[in-house]
Each structure stands twice: as C-alpha cells, then as structure tokens.
Design a protein around this motif. Sequence first.
Motif, PDB file in Angstrom:
ATOM      1  N   SER A  16       1.090  -1.361  -0.397  1.00 45.13           N
ATOM      2  CA  SER A  16      -0.217  -0.196   0.163  1.00 45.13           C
ATOM      3  C   SER A  16       0.398   1.394  -0.341  1.00 45.13           C
ATOM      4  O   SER A  16       2.481   1.442   0.337  1.00 45.13           O
ATOM      5  N   ILE A  17       0.406   2.172  -0.867  1.00 49.06           N
ATOM      6  CA  ILE A  17       0.976   3.836  -0.607  1.00 49.06           C
ATOM      7  C   ILE A  17       0.262   4.642  -0.152  1.00 49.06           C
ATOM      8  O   ILE A  17       0.085   5.755   0.315  1.00 49.06           O
ATOM      9  N   PHE A  18      -0.777   4.561   0.068  1.00 52.62           N
ATOM     10  CA  PHE A  18      -1.710   5.293   0.888  1.00 52.62           C
ATOM     11  C   PHE A  18      -2.113   4.925   2.471  1.00 52.62           C
ATOM     12  O   PHE A  18      -3.029   4.234   2.624  1.00 52.62           O
ATOM     13  N   SER A  19      -1.806   6.190   3.094  1.00 54.43           N
ATOM     14  CA  SER A  19      -2.154   5.640   4.259  1.00 54.43           C
ATOM     15  C   SER A  19      -3.524   6.842   5.255  1.00 54.43           C
ATOM     16  O   SER A  19      -3.832   7.415   4.893  1.00 54.43           O
ATOM     17  N   PRO A  20      -4.692   5.508   5.616  1.00 54.49           N
ATOM     18  CA  PRO A  20      -5.391   6.163   6.116  1.00 54.49           C
ATOM     19  C   PRO A  20      -5.146   6.651   7.438  1.00 54.49           C
ATOM     20  O   PRO A  20      -6.065   7.566   7.505  1.00 54.49           O
ATOM     21  N   GLU A  21      -4.400   6.538   7.869  1.00 57.18           N
ATOM     22  CA  GLU A  21      -3.935   7.419   9.195  1.00 57.18           C
ATOM     23  C   GLU A  21      -3.583   9.074   8.712  1.00 57.18           C
ATOM     24  O   GLU A  21      -4.242   9.896   9.217  1.00 57.18           O
ATOM     25  N   ILE A  22      -2.893   9.061   7.792  1.00 59.98           N
ATOM     26  CA  ILE A  22      -2.627  10.283   7.517  1.00 59.98           C
ATOM     27  C   ILE A  22      -3.947  10.817   7.150  1.00 59.98           C
ATOM     28  O   ILE A  22      -4.181  11.722   7.010  1.00 59.98           O
ATOM     29  N   THR A  23      -4.005  10.385   5.506  1.00 56.33           N
ATOM     30  CA  THR A  23      -5.371  10.960   4.807  1.00 56.33           C
ATOM     31  C   THR A  23      -6.709  11.326   5.412  1.00 56.33           C
ATOM     32  O   THR A  23      -8.009  12.260   4.886  1.00 56.33           O
ATOM     33  N   VAL A  24      -7.212  10.131   6.783  1.00 55.84           N
ATOM     34  CA  VAL A  24      -8.222  10.692   7.286  1.00 55.84           C
ATOM     35  C   VAL A  24      -7.857  11.554   8.399  1.00 55.84           C
ATOM     36  O   VAL A  24      -9.153  11.918   8.451  1.00 55.84           O
ATOM     37  N   ASN A  25      -7.108  11.108   8.533  1.00 52.33           N
ATOM     38  CA  ASN A  25      -6.410  12.090   9.755  1.00 52.33           C
ATOM     39  C   ASN A  25      -7.994  12.722  10.715  1.00 52.33           C
ATOM     40  O   ASN A  25      -7.877  13.754  11.300  1.00 52.33           O
TER      41      ASN A  25
ATOM     42  N   LEU B 214     -13.923   5.431 -10.271  1.00 50.76           N
ATOM     43  CA  LEU B 214     -13.058   6.082 -10.612  1.00 50.76           C
ATOM     44  C   LEU B 214     -13.936   7.667 -11.126  1.00 50.76           C
ATOM     45  O   LEU B 214     -13.132   8.821 -10.674  1.00 50.76           O
ATOM     46  N   GLN B 215     -14.599   7.212 -11.987  1.00 47.08           N
ATOM     47  CA  GLN B 215     -14.932   8.431 -12.639  1.00 47.08           C
ATOM     48  C   GLN B 215     -16.037   9.634 -11.320  1.00 47.08           C
ATOM     49  O   GLN B 215     -16.029  10.751 -11.305  1.00 47.08           O
ATOM     50  N   TRP B 216     -16.656   8.530 -11.178  1.00 43.18           N
ATOM     51  CA  TRP B 216     -17.448   9.259  -9.175  1.00 43.18           C
ATOM     52  C   TRP B 216     -15.702   9.820  -8.223  1.00 43.18           C
ATOM     53  O   TRP B 216     -16.722  11.397  -8.539  1.00 43.18           O
ATOM     54  N   ILE B 217     -15.631   9.220  -8.402  1.00 41.30           N
ATOM     55  CA  ILE B 217     -14.603   9.489  -7.458  1.00 41.30           C
ATOM     56  C   ILE B 217     -14.138  11.110  -7.907  1.00 41.30           C
ATOM     57  O   ILE B 217     -13.745  12.255  -7.147  1.00 41.30           O
ATOM     58  N   ASN B 218     -13.631  10.612  -9.044  1.00 36.76           N
ATOM     59  CA  ASN B 218     -13.191  12.538  -9.750  1.00 36.76           C
ATOM     60  C   ASN B 218     -14.031  13.584  -9.823  1.00 36.76           C
ATOM     61  O   ASN B 218     -13.620  14.389  -9.573  1.00 36.76           O
ATOM     62  N   ARG B 219     -15.622  13.165  -9.587  1.00 38.66           N
ATOM     63  CA  ARG B 219     -16.176  14.065  -9.398  1.00 38.66           C
ATOM     64  C   ARG B 219     -16.149  14.812  -8.288  1.00 38.66           C
ATOM     65  O   ARG B 219     -16.046  15.733  -8.188  1.00 38.66           O
ATOM     66  N   ALA B 220     -16.609  13.805  -7.360  1.00 40.87           N
ATOM     67  CA  ALA B 220     -16.864  14.003  -5.896  1.00 40.87           C
ATOM     68  C   ALA B 220     -15.517  15.098  -5.535  1.00 40.87           C
ATOM     69  O   ALA B 220     -15.500  16.197  -4.657  1.00 40.87           O
ATOM     70  N   ALA B 221     -13.709  14.517  -6.237  1.00 39.71           N
ATOM     71  CA  ALA B 221     -13.184  15.587  -5.575  1.00 39.71           C
ATOM     72  C   ALA B 221     -13.052  16.823  -6.470  1.00 39.71           C
ATOM     73  O   ALA B 221     -12.209  17.778  -5.843  1.00 39.71           O
ATOM     74  N   GLU B 222     -13.960  16.584  -7.260  1.00 36.18           N
ATOM     75  CA  GLU B 222     -13.799  18.307  -8.327  1.00 36.18           C
ATOM     76  C   GLU B 222     -14.805  18.977  -7.364  1.00 36.18           C
ATOM     77  O   GLU B 222     -14.850  20.255  -7.247  1.00 36.18           O
TER      78      GLU B 222
ATOM     79  N   ASN C 295     -13.081  17.119   3.500  1.00 31.62           N
ATOM     80  CA  ASN C 295     -12.222  16.898   4.334  1.00 31.62           C
ATOM     81  C   ASN C 295     -11.373  16.664   2.153  1.00 31.62           C
ATOM     82  O   ASN C 295     -11.227  15.651   1.564  1.00 31.62           O
ATOM     83  N   PRO C 296     -11.677  17.954   1.352  1.00 34.82           N
ATOM     84  CA  PRO C 296     -11.269  17.018   0.338  1.00 34.82           C
ATOM     85  C   PRO C 296      -9.559  16.671   0.269  1.00 34.82           C
ATOM     86  O   PRO C 296      -9.539  16.788  -1.294  1.00 34.82           O
ATOM     87  N   TYR C 297      -8.967  17.104   0.834  1.00 41.67           N
ATOM     88  CA  TYR C 297      -7.670  16.449   0.759  1.00 41.67           C
ATOM     89  C   TYR C 297      -7.815  15.188   0.132  1.00 41.67           C
ATOM     90  O   TYR C 297      -6.887  14.733  -0.498  1.00 41.67           O
ATOM     91  N   ILE C 298      -8.112  14.567   1.220  1.00 40.75           N
ATOM     92  CA  ILE C 298      -8.321  12.864   1.174  1.00 40.75           C
ATOM     93  C   ILE C 298      -9.335  12.647  -0.177  1.00 40.75           C
ATOM     94  O   ILE C 298      -8.263  11.921  -1.362  1.00 40.75           O
ATOM     95  N   TRP C 299      -9.495  12.942  -0.649  1.00 38.22           N
ATOM     96  CA  TRP C 299     -10.756  12.921  -1.650  1.00 38.22           C
ATOM     97  C   TRP C 299      -9.573  13.325  -3.076  1.00 38.22           C
ATOM     98  O   TRP C 299      -9.340  12.519  -4.550  1.00 38.22           O
TER      99      TRP C 299
ATOM    100  N   ASN D 299      -0.329  19.172   7.093  1.00 38.90           N
ATOM    101  CA  ASN D 299       0.505  18.778   8.646  1.00 38.90           C
ATOM    102  C   ASN D 299       1.985  17.984   7.197  1.00 38.90           C
ATOM    103  O   ASN D 299       1.846  17.896   6.116  1.00 38.90           O
ATOM    104  N   GLU D 300       3.253  18.051   7.891  1.00 32.82           N
ATOM    105  CA  GLU D 300       4.082  17.715   7.110  1.00 32.82           C
ATOM    106  C   GLU D 300       3.914  16.278   5.618  1.00 32.82           C
ATOM    107  O   GLU D 300       3.799  16.501   5.515  1.00 32.82           O
ATOM    108  N   GLU D 301       3.327  15.644   7.203  1.00 33.09           N
ATOM    109  CA  GLU D 301       2.658  14.273   7.187  1.00 33.09           C
ATOM    110  C   GLU D 301       1.480  13.865   5.899  1.00 33.09           C
ATOM    111  O   GLU D 301       1.404  12.755   4.899  1.00 33.09           O
ATOM    112  N   GLU D 302       0.671  14.828   5.351  1.00 34.85           N
ATOM    113  CA  GLU D 302      -0.401  15.015   4.357  1.00 34.85           C
ATOM    114  C   GLU D 302       0.625  15.615   3.395  1.00 34.85           C
ATOM    115  O   GLU D 302       0.412  15.082   2.717  1.00 34.85           O
ATOM    116  N   LYS D 303       1.702  16.648   3.598  1.00 31.44           N
ATOM    117  CA  LYS D 303       2.828  16.602   2.495  1.00 31.44           C
ATOM    118  C   LYS D 303       3.593  16.159   1.905  1.00 31.44           C
ATOM    119  O   LYS D 303       3.265  15.329   0.850  1.00 31.44           O
TER     120      LYS D 303
END
Lengths: 328, 781
Positions: free
Chosen positions: B38-47, B370-378, B384-388, B418-422
């Motif tokens: 995995s590359i995607f950390s839930p601790e960092i992104t969900v925060n 993915l199309q839906w995720i993209n829409r929600a992110a936009e 919490n737009p960061y995680i999207w 924060n630094e971790e999110e970066k």
Amino acid sequence: MKKWLAILSVFLLASCVPDTEKTPLSFYFWRTSFQLSQTEKDYLQELDVRKLYVRYCDVALKNGEAIPVASVVFNESPENIDIVPVVYIKNEVFLQNSDTKDLAAKIMDYIGQINRKNNIQINEVQFDCDWSLKSKDHYFQFIEEAKKLQPNLSATIRLHQVKYSKKTGVPAVQHGVLMYYNMGTIDVGDQNSIYDQNIAHRYIQSFSQYPLPLDIALPIFSWGVHIRKNQVTNLIGGMRLKDMQNDHFDKLSDHKFQVTEDFMYEGRYLAKGDIIKIEEPSAKQLKEMVADLRKSIKNKPKEIILYDLNEQNLTEYETDVYQTVSYW
Amino acid sequence: MKQMFIRLLATGSTFAAIAFGVYAYGCASDWWGPGYNSIFSPEITVNNKKYEPFFYDDYTTFYNGYSIERSTELFKEETIKEWTSYLEQYDEKTVAYYLYDKELTEVLADISQSKNLAKEWNKHVLSTYALDFSKQKTKNFAAFVLLSRGLETYSNQTYNYWDYNDRITRHADQDFVDEKERVYKKASKRDKFYKNRLWFQVLRAKFYSEDKASVIEFFEKTAKDQPKNSLYYQGLSYVAGAYKHSGNYKKSNALFSQIFDEFEPLMPAALFDYKPLPETEFEESVKLASNTSTKETLYALQGYYTNGFEKMTALYEINPASKHLDFLLSRWVNIDEQSINIYTEYATLDIIDAQKAKSELKSKVDASELQWINRAAEEQKVANPYIWKAAAAYFNSFVGDYQTSAKQLGEAYQLAKNEEEKAQVISLRLLNNLLSLDKIDKNGEEKLIADVTWLFYDPSNTEYDVYTSPKRINYLQMFTKKYLSAIYKGEGNTLMAELTYPVKGFFKDQNRSVAMEKLLLSETRTAWQDVFAGIYPYKLADIYESRGIYLFYEDKIEEAIAEFERITPFEMREYNWETQEYETKEVDYKTVELLGNPFNGKIKDCNDCDHKDKQPVKYSQLSFLKKVQEMKEKIAQDEDVYNNALLVGNAFYNTSYFGNARRFYYNNVIGEYGSNYIEEANKPALHNMENAGKYYELALKHVQNAEQGAKINYLLAKVERNDFYAIQYFSQPYFYPYSDNLVSFKAWKGFEELKQNYADTKYYQEVIKECGYFRKYVGME
C-alpha cells in the motif's frame, strides 16, 4: 500454503472380497439444540438407525481453565434410539499442564448431569480430540482417568494419526472411529478439502497396521468456500451445488461459481465477482470411499457413522447410497 | 474478515478442526501487516483518530488488531471520577475499592444481611476505607454498591461452568429486577446523579433478565428525563441489543447507527453489533432512523460490511459533507490497492516489462468508480477535500491520466494541513511521475530526482520505525527501484538496471563487473546516478572481494591478491539495536581474520575445535592468499614440494564449505554469510574439492616415507567423501541430514590404500583412534 501431508507412493492392496453384509448405520448429531424434524425422524426409521452420537459439549480454555462450551440443550427427549455422548476437547486443553484426573471427573459428571436432566441412559462415551505430539501424553493420561469412570470409551482418529501412529500414539480406548474426511487444505485452488481420493490413497495403506479396531465416519456435510479477490475469506456451512442453481451465480466450473450481483446469502454479504467453491462429497464419491476402505481396513467396522445428521444433508442422497455405504 | 472466520470455526463445527489448523497456519505465514503493498495511509489522509479502528486491515476485523473493550473496563475510570466528585469526601481509591475490589464481594454479602447496615459496614470493610454514614450521599453510595455489585441470592453464588443447570438458566431473577426498579423509583428526583445511576442499573437488570424486551419499554418511558451521558448510550445499546435478540435487525441497526454516530467510545462496539441486511431490508431500516445523521450513519455501516463504494456514493448524495465519508473512501482505496499494486518479491525483478505492468494496473481499476471519485473530488462539497484529491490522483495515475493526477496532487499539496499530509502527496506524485515515463532521459530524471532523493534519503523515510509509523513508503521504495530497473532493462542498459535494482549473478560477468566498478569510481557521475549509487547495496570493497574470491577458486592466486589489495575501508551505516540509533562505522574487509588456521589438515574435521585452537599466526583473507602464493612459488622451484603441496591442498580444503575457513567466502555480492545452506549458484565453487585434490595428489608424488603416504591417502579419502556428499546429498534443494538410509561413508580409495599399504604406520593408528568410519571400514566396529 505448505501442505502438511507427506507424499508417499501408493500401493494397492490385493485382497479377496468377502461377502457383504449390512453394517449398522448411525449419525453424528452436531447441533447445539437437540430436536429432530419429521424428515429426520423418517430417515432414521427408514435407515434403521439405532444409535446417535450426540455432541454434548466442547471443552476449551478460558483464562487457562478448561470449561465446557456450546453445550447441547435437549428440546425433546430422544426416543427409541441409543445416545452416545461425544465431547470435543480442543487440543489447547492438553497442551498445558492439566490436572487430567480432575478434568476427567468434571467431564464425566457433566455428561451425567445432562443425562439425568433428559432421562438418557448411556453405555459409551466418545472423545474427539485432534491431539498433537505435544499434547499426546496429557490426552492419553486423561483417557486413563476417564476409563476409571466409564470403561467403555471410544475416540475419533484422524487420518494422520493412523498413518503416523508410531509417533502420535494410539489412545487406550475400546475402539476408534476413523474420520475419513477433512483431507486437504481449504484454499482457492481446485482441491477439495473434505474428500480427495488421491490424498486418501496416501493414507489407506496404513489402515491395516493400526492396532485399534476402527469404525468408520463418512462425510455427508458440505460447505462453500467463499473466495474474494483470490483469497479465502470465509466458509459457508451447508452450502451445496443445488444452492447455486439460480440467478445469483454463474457457473465457472463443476464446483466453482461466480456471484453475479451483490446480495445477502443467509446473513452473509456476497459481492459481485466473488467466487464460491462448493465442497460436497458426491454419491459416487461416498461409494468410492466405501470400496476403497473395504479393501484396506483390517477388521470389518461394527458401524458406519455419517457426519452429520441434518435434513439438508440427508435429503441430498438417494436411499441406495445409504444402502451401499452400509453393506460390507 | 479472516479473524471472524477463524472465530467462527473455533466455536462452531469442531469437526473442521484439522482444516482450521491448516488455515490458521496459512494465514500466519501470509501476515505482513497492513500496507505491505500500500502507498495510501489512512491515518494520514483520513486524519481522524476516531475512525482508526475502522480502517481497512487485510487480516483482522479491526485495524491493527483493535479489540472491543468491555464496557465495564471502558468506563471504569470515568465511573470512579464521577462518583468521587459526587461524594465529595472520599478519594478515588476509596471509590474504586467499593466499586471494583473483587475481595469485597463476600464481605458485602455478609453486611447486606444485617439489620443495621451503617453500624456493621465499617466493622467489615478495610478501615482505611471506612464510610461516614451521616451523609445521605454516602448512604446512597452504600446502597448502590450493594445493588450494583449483585449481592442478591441469585448472583451471590459463584458461577460454576461445570454446572449444566446453572449454565442454561443464567438470567437475572425477576425479583432482582423488580427490586432495582423499586429502588430507582423511590430515589429522589432531585439527586439527579444518583437517580441516573440507578436508572442504568434497572436497564442492565432488564437486559439480562428472561424478559430482555422489557428494557425497550422501560427506556422509552424514562430516557427523556436522563442526561445524554455514557450511561445513556450504554443503555441505548441494551435497547438495540434487545431488538437484535428478538430478530428486529432493522430497528437494532438504526439504534446501533445512532450510537456510532453520537457516542465515540462505543463506536467499535456499535459497528461490531451492526448486522448487514439485504438491500430492501436495509432501505426499510433507513426509514426507522430517528434523525438524518443516524440515517447517514446507516449507509456508512452497511457500506462497511457490504458494497462500500455503492453506499459511499449513496451517502454522498444525501450529504456530501458527511463525516463518515472519509473512512469509507480510505477503505475503498486500501481494499482496491491490495489487488491493484504488484506484489513485489524480495530479490527478484518481478516487473519484467514496464509497459505491461502499466496496462495491468490500468486494467484493474474500475473506470466508472474512478469517474465518480473524480467528480466528488472536483465538486468541492466534501468536508475533507484533501483525501478526495489524493485518492483520485492515486487512481488516475493507475489508469494513465497523469495530467489530471498532477493537477489534483498540486491541489492536495495546497490543502495539506501538516508535514505528513504533504509527504503523502509527494509519494503519490512520485508514483504519478514514475508511471508517466516510458524512458528515462534527462527530462525524466529531472522530473523524478527531487522526489526520489526524498524517498530514499529524507530522514523521515530512512529513520522511521516501520512498525509504528503510519507512513506507507516501503512498497513505493521497492516499486520505484524495480520499475526503473525494468525500464533500463528494456532499453538494454544493464548497468543502470543493476544500479537501480540489483539482482543476483550480475558480477559473474567480468565486463559488467568492470563497468560497475568504473561507475562507482567515477567522479563524473550524474546527480541521478549519484542517487542510486548512494543506495546501491554493494560497495567497491564487496566487488573487489568477490572477484578475489572467484579468482582464488580458479587457483589464480596472484590475480586474487591484486583484487584484494584494491579494497579500501569504507563507511557503513548500521542500526544499533541496543542504543536504537543508526551509527556510522568504518569497515575494512582487509582486517577481518579467519577463525582457524586455514593450513590445518587434521584427521577429524572439527571447525569449532580449529577455531578454539591456539593460533600463533592469525590470517586475514589477504595474508592467507599471500602465504598460499609463497608456497606455490616454492613448489614451482621444487622446494619441499611434499609439505608445500600438502599445505596448499589444505588451504583449498579449508576455504571450501567443508573446511574451517568458511569466512573466506563470506561476501555480500556472492551472498554467503555463514549459513549451512549454500545458494544454488555458489554450490559449484564452494562444494568443489578439485583444487584440494590436485595439490594432495602432487604431494603424494613427493612423499618420502610411509607416514607421509598414509597421511595423504587419508586426506584424499576425505576429498572423495566430500565429493560424494556434494553430489549425492547437497545438490538436492532440500537436504535433511538425519534420514535413516543416509550413507555416511563408503570404501573410499584412500581407505583401501591405508588398510593395504600403511597398516604399520603411526598415522594409521591415529586414524583408527579418531575416525569411526575407518574403524567400521576395517571391521573393528
């Protein structure tokens, strides 16, 4: 997954075929409440079943203490049928330094309580334990202690315990019941974990050497192996090929089915794309087991026990199957 | 899921015990911890700590093995604090003693029977905890203790597991329930704290009574007068439990959702008790929700157990700012990436073709999702737009939409709190840029170099604790190296392919070895090459040493010495487990000493004995080689050939797998570090007895007396034996040396010679004394 089964070449035993005669048929009853449906009663009568092996309880550890777990409740009294209590003791119980005398007394007393409450007379007790090299001494000691309280004991014997009997030892009971199932690993492959003739043949040669008289337990149960993203996630007890004959499943091969849409199957969530592998012994396989066993076992079994008593399992097989498995 | 499965078998059909054991074994060997690919950390992104137990874990029901605490334990501290503050005159220790001390149970049982409670009380309890019964609150406390600790006839008996009847009638007696309810009703309304405590006791008693459902009615009648504290939500759990017990799952789910939504401490318990329902029933349960927020929570919990994506989209339609969306999204990402990311095996380049790897990644992504995720992110509607943005970007990289991904990552970086999110954005950006390249040219290097440098050199990525850090960079480090290596390999650039991801066997080719040496020595390396030279696991010293070792086995001693002489000391960074810090130390292979005298040639091969023996001269690999060279020169000049050939023979014998100087061949490139198991590729060299045999034969030609003849013949028997072992046994992939039909010796030619021609030597007698095989051979045993 590493196979725990060693591989040996197979030698077929040349033997003369004796005349067949009927061997009594009985069943394991493995549910937690004892109540028989009308169909079950009909089958028992039709098949002339005189004895049921009823699981009274499991014994497991809680905070280091051996206690009875999931004890049976009799919602009706068994009528016109002998009951043999079976107690499944988890291996963990004998892995620790246990007071086997105390445990034997407790278990026998517990069986007595259940018998008294339900007005049951017994003359045999069966223990079911998948003992290992490390628990062997305690288990066997326990058997000795139990024997002082109930001389007529039997024990389940697993395939590997027959084949490696020199190492695993032989419990000092009146007779054993050979569990002719649970042969392989539960995995995503095509192998059947309940019964596989190839695997059975690796063990079959050792049967004639086993010092204890053996009765035979055969499988009539089934389950579905629930596979998601190429990993086993669950076992779904009782699932059969006939449960796959609907729109929820697409057939991939003889035993594998793909879920066509998300839905709940008896409280379990099956997602589109999941795979169900059905493992159930076919009628042909049951006959095959008996044919193989006849050739390899030293003494004719006194009894054939089917695992387990359950309407769904019973109705799965035609009467001639039951007749075939009980003629030796 | 797997844990639930195991539990199911452990308590269920016990005849499946064999299968269970095997399965558990399989699980255990597959255990890598969350995020091994995995590359995607839930601790960092969900925060959000609250949701941590519900992140995806491929092994346990709750993330990182969280378990549900029993509510008594969970609220113990709070209960003690609240009672202490209510009573005003006692400390927490006193309150804890009365509420939880196990030994008090029997004492209180005695007291409870007495007519004058206040009088008897202090006589029986520990004097330090004596109570002042002049206060009403104290009286209340004492009454509560007696009531809540269950000292009535029913529960006064200690529970006996081996009592079958006890087991099946273990319910609270109706009298007991009624008594509690009576005390509750009688208590003054004005003492809200006390009344509230008693109220909960009634709920509890009703829940554990024969008539479980009675808790529902009681709660509905009385709850409105109660504060919404932890007792309230524990009580509500009993109500939900009663509904569940009666099979009304729609209602119980709605209540568990309310608890999950409103009361953090019971979130795990509520989620665990939620029962996923078929779609139509689920929709009906939504109608039973008492408010919109509970309704939203129902979608989250149903999604947790069933189709997470579908329920996430439904929840988004109802309330795109719902606080429950983020953990659902993290689960969607983590579950999917488990099957999308390529499992990378250690020490093998399993990404063969970069293009193919990319198309595989793409094929595993559900485009419409993915199309839906993209829409929600936009849409800018989420809380919490960061995680999207991060999640969308990650998957856009998989499908090859690198531009969109880059844009989203730029936005995510701006949003990072924060630094971790970066750092999470940087790792996703690196993945995106990496996949966007088909070849590595100057532009490509420029695009990657900063992030790759960060990935492999930033202290936060090199000094972190893999087991506690929420960062997930291990997979990315491995993937980056392998992916680059695959591209270089595709371009025919074997040197860079090796530098980015080393594989075994590279140095067997002399030209490659020289090319790598040049590159590592070069002072005109590019910055890009520097990055990988810095993390390349082999130092020049390793390479020279490996060449020297190979040359030695070819009996090219002079050339071997030349390689060894090029070894220079270097600095190595090592983790010190005692100080728990990284340390830099200087390593010089030239000073490493062999453990025993490599010129020994004894009757019995006992490496440990040779290592313990007093050794006036200690040899390093280099000084050993020089000595061998000296002896070879003497042989060439016909000087004391017997002795010199014997010693060179011993030197080759001892530097083989069978000898006392195995340390000679320990080398990073060769990949031998002292294991009894020799790697397949190294077996021909390390099991080889050819050189030893060659020099013993030479010595044999120059023997001057029977003693010498006896000795050489015996040593040749050892050579023959080793050859037999190597071919017969060690060549098998798994050799187990304890089987019954193992042949440990034969009538070696040397044995025959010894017996027939040297029986009258002293050496013969020594062999008889020391060598059991020989005794057996001559029939003495």
